[in-house]
Design an enzyme around this catalytic site. Structure first.
Site, PDB file in Angstrom:
ATOM      1  N   LYS A   1      12.173  19.575 -41.133  1.00 35.35           N
ATOM      2  CA  LYS A   1      11.936  19.529 -39.538  1.00 35.35           C
ATOM      3  C   LYS A   1      11.464  18.265 -39.050  1.00 35.35           C
ATOM      4  O   LYS A   1      11.669  17.650 -38.204  1.00 35.35           O
ATOM      5  CB  LYS A   1      11.151  20.924 -39.012  1.00 35.35           C
ATOM      6  CG  LYS A   1      12.140  22.242 -38.964  1.00 35.35           C
ATOM      7  CD  LYS A   1      11.521  23.187 -38.216  1.00 35.35           C
ATOM      8  CE  LYS A   1      12.377  24.418 -37.805  1.00 35.35           C
ATOM      9  NZ  LYS A   1      12.713  25.272 -38.705  1.00 35.35           N
TER      10      LYS A   1
ATOM     11  N   GLU B   1       4.495  21.833 -31.776  1.00 36.18           N
ATOM     12  CA  GLU B   1       5.391  21.701 -30.382  1.00 36.18           C
ATOM     13  C   GLU B   1       4.823  22.303 -29.408  1.00 36.18           C
ATOM     14  O   GLU B   1       4.246  23.291 -29.184  1.00 36.18           O
ATOM     15  CB  GLU B   1       6.605  22.229 -30.826  1.00 36.18           C
ATOM     16  CG  GLU B   1       7.442  21.396 -31.728  1.00 36.18           C
ATOM     17  CD  GLU B   1       8.907  21.761 -31.695  1.00 36.18           C
ATOM     18  OE1 GLU B   1       9.293  23.004 -31.262  1.00 36.18           O
ATOM     19  OE2 GLU B   1       9.790  21.335 -32.521  1.00 36.18           O
TER      20      GLU B   1
ATOM     21  N   HIS C   1      15.683  36.837 -34.768  1.00 34.56           N
ATOM     22  CA  HIS C   1      16.348  35.580 -35.228  1.00 34.56           C
ATOM     23  C   HIS C   1      17.902  35.958 -35.851  1.00 34.56           C
ATOM     24  O   HIS C   1      18.344  34.964 -36.327  1.00 34.56           O
ATOM     25  CB  HIS C   1      15.566  34.680 -36.276  1.00 34.56           C
ATOM     26  CG  HIS C   1      14.210  34.392 -35.719  1.00 34.56           C
ATOM     27  ND1 HIS C   1      14.018  33.538 -34.637  1.00 34.56           N
ATOM     28  CD2 HIS C   1      12.856  34.919 -35.992  1.00 34.56           C
ATOM     29  CE1 HIS C   1      12.836  33.492 -34.126  1.00 34.56           C
ATOM     30  NE2 HIS C   1      11.909  34.298 -35.004  1.00 34.56           N
TER      31      HIS C   1
ATOM     32  N   GLU D   1      17.361  21.774 -34.486  1.00 34.66           N
ATOM     33  CA  GLU D   1      17.884  21.773 -35.919  1.00 34.66           C
ATOM     34  C   GLU D   1      19.159  21.280 -36.077  1.00 34.66           C
ATOM     35  O   GLU D   1      19.875  21.825 -35.013  1.00 34.66           O
ATOM     36  CB  GLU D   1      17.203  22.757 -36.971  1.00 34.66           C
ATOM     37  CG  GLU D   1      17.786  24.233 -36.643  1.00 34.66           C
ATOM     38  CD  GLU D   1      17.142  25.131 -37.437  1.00 34.66           C
ATOM     39  OE1 GLU D   1      17.800  25.795 -38.391  1.00 34.66           O
ATOM     40  OE2 GLU D   1      15.857  25.385 -37.392  1.00 34.66           O
TER      41      GLU D   1
ATOM     42  N   ASN E   1      22.546  22.458 -38.446  1.00 31.69           N
ATOM     43  CA  ASN E   1      22.882  23.228 -39.385  1.00 31.69           C
ATOM     44  C   ASN E   1      24.105  22.412 -39.974  1.00 31.69           C
ATOM     45  O   ASN E   1      25.317  22.248 -39.348  1.00 31.69           O
ATOM     46  CB  ASN E   1      23.575  24.629 -38.950  1.00 31.69           C
ATOM     47  CG  ASN E   1      22.338  25.234 -38.293  1.00 31.69           C
ATOM     48  OD1 ASN E   1      21.032  25.429 -39.149  1.00 31.69           O
ATOM     49  ND2 ASN E   1      22.645  25.981 -37.300  1.00 31.69           N
TER      50      ASN E   1
ATOM     51  N   ARG F   1      26.908  22.930 -41.985  1.00 39.47           N
ATOM     52  CA  ARG F   1      27.782  23.811 -42.349  1.00 39.47           C
ATOM     53  C   ARG F   1      28.604  24.436 -41.383  1.00 39.47           C
ATOM     54  O   ARG F   1      28.441  24.107 -39.910  1.00 39.47           O
ATOM     55  CB  ARG F   1      27.200  25.082 -43.213  1.00 39.47           C
ATOM     56  CG  ARG F   1      26.212  25.674 -42.253  1.00 39.47           C
ATOM     57  CD  ARG F   1      26.000  27.181 -42.741  1.00 39.47           C
ATOM     58  NE  ARG F   1      25.236  27.931 -41.622  1.00 39.47           N
ATOM     59  CZ  ARG F   1      24.114  28.080 -41.046  1.00 39.47           C
ATOM     60  NH1 ARG F   1      23.056  26.972 -41.680  1.00 39.47           N
ATOM     61  NH2 ARG F   1      23.619  28.467 -40.088  1.00 39.47           N
TER      62      ARG F   1
HETATM   63  C1  MV4 Z   1      10.909  27.375 -30.319  1.00 37.76           C
HETATM   64  C2  MV4 Z   1      10.569  28.282 -29.055  1.00 37.76           C
HETATM   65  C3  MV4 Z   1       9.840  27.851 -28.105  1.00 37.76           C
HETATM   66  N1  MV4 Z   1       9.254  26.624 -28.098  1.00 37.76           N
HETATM   67  N2  MV4 Z   1      10.074  26.018 -30.171  1.00 37.76           N
HETATM   68  C4  MV4 Z   1      12.813  30.311 -33.396  1.00 37.76           C
HETATM   69  C5  MV4 Z   1      13.658  29.849 -34.658  1.00 37.76           C
HETATM   70  C6  MV4 Z   1      13.356  28.587 -34.742  1.00 37.76           C
HETATM   71  N3  MV4 Z   1      14.543  27.795 -35.515  1.00 37.76           N
HETATM   72  C7  MV4 Z   1      12.993  27.870 -33.671  1.00 37.76           C
HETATM   73  N4  MV4 Z   1      12.458  29.150 -32.702  1.00 37.76           N
HETATM   74  C8  MV4 Z   1      12.149  28.748 -31.762  1.00 37.76           C
HETATM   75  N5  MV4 Z   1      11.516  27.699 -31.529  1.00 37.76           N
HETATM   76  C9  MV4 Z   1       9.609  25.770 -29.181  1.00 37.76           C
HETATM   77  N6  MV4 Z   1       8.859  24.514 -29.034  1.00 37.76           N
HETATM   78  C10 MV4 Z   1      11.460  29.517 -29.236  1.00 37.76           C
HETATM   79  C11 MV4 Z   1      11.838  29.892 -30.578  1.00 37.76           C
HETATM   80  C12 MV4 Z   1      12.585  31.165 -30.488  1.00 37.76           C
HETATM   81  C13 MV4 Z   1      13.849  31.206 -30.535  1.00 37.76           C
HETATM   82  C14 MV4 Z   1      14.693  30.129 -30.650  1.00 37.76           C
HETATM   83  C15 MV4 Z   1      16.136  30.126 -30.743  1.00 37.76           C
HETATM   84  C16 MV4 Z   1      16.872  31.585 -30.835  1.00 37.76           C
HETATM   85  C17 MV4 Z   1      15.764  32.658 -30.890  1.00 37.76           C
HETATM   86  C18 MV4 Z   1      14.578  32.603 -30.782  1.00 37.76           C
HETATM   87  C19 MV4 Z   1      13.620  33.702 -30.487  1.00 37.76           C
HETATM   88  C20 MV4 Z   1      12.314  33.514 -30.559  1.00 37.76           C
HETATM   89  C21 MV4 Z   1      11.700  32.247 -30.511  1.00 37.76           C
END
Ligand code: MV4
Length: 646
Positions: free
Chosen positions: A116, A200, A234, A292, A294, A296
């Site tokens: 990341k 973050e 997730h 991010e 992905n 694929r």
């Molecule tokens: C975040 C966020 C809030 N603020 N980043 C969850 C999985 C990971 N790939 C990134 N995620 C999150 N990052 C910041 N700066 C909240 C989440 C998050 C989330 C993001 C996408 C889909 C579902 C989620 C469920 C909880 C938290």
């Protein structure tokens, strides 16, 4: 174009790839684990190679065996599907070293997006907006705490190697930072062997909007966005395209950012750029941030296919075989709206516990795209993801597509396992979701309502009771039944934790009155279906073993307790022997005062033309014998009482 490819995957994605390959005249080689020898993807393929035991580490993750299988069968390329080896750069290099084509991006592109912090730095350089924060190399706790203060609380600590929320901690204020950091680092170290983190700004009310991209190594295009905000722990639940509330300006901005991301790493093939969107004040062009990429094809790609009319697997095969991207950005358009719901074998009432079973029934309504790796009769095994199918619908508008989704779910018939269909159907009707007001916490906020176990009504219980008596199958058995059926049959059923009884009366050929509680339900078979209290019921009932599934607006799974088990543990503390069903007492073997041992035959009941031995559930003394031979008894009637022997 290739003439033969190998698919290094199983289940619905393997089947999905084979379908397109065959349409293009490309032969397919399947690989399979021992338990998958008879699986749908193997049956669909032109050749198949067994690669090991059922655990993924012993088969679908055995890169060397998969490459050897490709070479042995003359495949020119390997499609990885998703999961398993799809984002493993070492596998990509091994495939290429073997002189084969990997249908996907380069190992270099996968590595660029693997961590990341490095990915964020790269994206920043390419002009892709990233969440304000710190992603430097200095991992000194004091430095990290100082950066958190600069960013401003609440902050999110994320493992640089993270995924699926592992190694992620939300921190409310400076007092909590050191503990949160220590626990995030410990979790990341265990899960990924890499304790490094980034910090973050925490994005409030986030939405997950991702952009489908496609590259050919010389350039990239985007195929618009998907909204995947409806997720739980997730795991995505329902995805849609386009994103509700998306404006043309924001779409253009996000699409261009995604293309910049793909081009920055010379991307080739299908990819997805995930953004987190701060939707606290609606969708705004300056409030989306790269999360991010992905590298694929993704599970939810069909919603993009539905609105663009493009077969993404076809594009993957064309680009991997050396063709350029078939369409320029300005010629890409979409129409209408699409949803995908992920249908799982899981017990929603038990906290979404994965379930297994043999699918005695599996059918989808006509006109619905159902991507599935299983057929009727196939098993959902404990070895793999318990997804049964992806149900994909589209319509000219979001509202029309949503109606289609609910209809598709209500019309889907699954028996042999519990499923999340009722949960999905409720979600499809949830007012915030219907209004397009989605965010990643929507499901959790409404979980109690969405996951409530719907209770079967009298009509469903009545149908289950008929099935338990073998009366739901059709006319053939009726004649024989009428000769010996008593006036009223008591049927014992279980639904979840509830013990239910129904009394079935045969009124005529194909006509029954069933009493459930104080309701009498009139049922009549007509043309393979049921008329309930004068109204046609859109539903079916199937019995498999001792399990009965009534599939109507909701599906209900009942257990019909096995009479042979019942003399035993099912009767409370085992002191009372009850008739498991109505019948004739053929023999009473127990005498008052007699000492009996667990498993001794106490009485014989004839029911449904079969003799059932009623056994002692435990050691004891026969305290009372409440029936005599030749007596007709109701289901549940007390027959013999035991008392402890001391
Ligand atoms: C975040 C966020 C809030 N603020 N980043 C969850 C999985 C990971 N790939 C990134 N995620 C999150 N990052 C910041 N700066 C909240 C989440 C998050 C989330 C993001 C996408 C889909 C579902 C989620 C469920 C909880 C938290």
């Amino acid at each position: 174009m290739f003439s033969r490819i190998l698919i290094a995957n199983r289940g619905e994605i393997a089947c999905r790839v084979i379908e397109t390959a065959h349409r293009l005249g490309v032969d397919c080689v399947a690989v399979h684990s021992d338990v998958d020898a008879g699986a749908k993807h193997v049956a669909m393929a032109d050749a198949a190679v067994a690669i090991g035991g059922p655990a993924p580490a012993d088969s679908y993750l055995q890169g060397a065996r998969i490459i050897a299988a490709a070479q042995a069968t003359g495949a020119q390329a390997i499609h990885p599907g998703y999961g398993f080896l799809s984002e493993n750069p070492d596998f990509v290099e091994a495939v290429e070293a073997a002189g084969l084509v990997f249908i996907g991006p380069s190992a270099r592109a996968i590595r660029a997006m693997g961590l990341k912090d490095a990915a964020k730095a790269l994206m920043e350089k390419a002009g892709v907006p990233v969440v304000p924060g710190y992603h430097g190399a200095d991992q000194d706790p004091a430095r990290l705490a100082q950066e958190a203060g600069r960013i401003g609380y609440p902050v999110l600590i994320k493992a640089v190697a993270g995924g699926g929320g592992k190694g992620m901690r939300r921190v409310e204020g400076p007092g909590d930072f050191d503990d949160a950091l220590a626990s995030a680092r410990a979790e990341a170290s265990t899960a990924f062997g890499n304790a490094d983190v980034l910090i973050e700004k925490y994005v409030d009310k986030p939405r997950h909007i991702e952009v489908q991209v496609f590259g050919d190594g010389n350039g990239a295009v985007h195929l618009f966005e998907r909204d995947c905000s409806l997720q739980r722990r997730h795991q995505k639940v329902i995805e849609e395209a386009p994103a509700p509330g998306m404006t043309p300006d924001m779409r253009r901005a996000m699409g261009q950012a995604a293309v910049r991301a793909a081009e920055a790493i010379g991307y080739s093939g299908a990819g997805t750029v995930e953004f987190i969107v701060d939707a606290s004040e609606g969708l705004r062009e300056d409030r989306f941030y790269f999360m991010e990429m992905n590298t694929r094809l993704q599970v939810e790609h069909p919603v993009t296919e539905a609105i663009t009319g493009i077969d993404l697997v076809e594009w993957q095969l064309r680009v991997a075989s050396g063709e350029p991207l078939p369409v320029k950005q300005e010629h890409l358009t979409f129409t209408g709206h699409a949803f995908e719901a992920r249908l799982y074998a899981e017990d929603v009432a038990k906290g979404f516990l994965p379930a297994t079973g043999v699918l005695s029934h599996l059918a989808f309504p006509p006109g619905v795209r159902a991507d599935s790796g299983v057929r009727p009769g196939d098993a959902i095994s404990p070895w793999y993801d318990p997804m049964i199918a992806k149900v994909i619908v589209q319509g000219p508008t979001r509202a029309a597509a949503l109606v289609a989704l609910e209809r598709a779910l209500r019309g889907t018939r699954v028996a042999g396992t519990v499923t999340n269909i009722a949960f999905l159907a409720r979600l499809a009707a949830q007012p915030d979701f219907v209004a397009g007001d989605v965010d990643t916490a929507l499901i959790d906020r409404h979980l109690a309502t969405l996951a409530a176990d719907p209770a079967p009504g009298p009509a469903e219980i009545a149908l289950a009771a008929l099935a338990a008596l073998g009366l739901a199958e059709g006319a053939g058995e009726m004649g024989g039944f009428a000769l010996w059926v008593p006036q009223s049959w008591q049927v014992a059923l279980r639904h979840g934790e509830a013990d239910l009884t129904a009394a079935v009366r045969v009124i005529g050929p194909e006509r029954f009155d069933v009493t459930v509680g104080d309701t009498v339900v009139a049922l009549e078979r007509q043309g393979g279906g049921w008329v309930v209290d004068g109204q046609r019921m859109a539903g079916e009932v199937v019995m498999h073993g001792r399990q009965i599934t009534v599939m109507a607006r909701d599906a209900f799974v009942f257990d019909h307790p096995d009479p042979l088990d019942r003399g035993g543990a099912a009767t409370g503390d085992g002191s009372l022997i009850e008739a498991p069903m109505p019948g004739l007492v053929k023999a009473v073997l127990a005498r008052p005062g007699q000492a009996v041992a667990e498993g001794d035959r106490l009485a014989v009941l004839e029911a449904m033309k079969v003799e059932h031995a009623l056994l002692a559930a435990r050691d004891g003394l026969v305290a009372e014998v409440l029936v005599t031979e030749g007596e007709q008894v109701e289901g549940g009637a007390a027959l013999i009482r035991l008392e402890p022997q001391d």
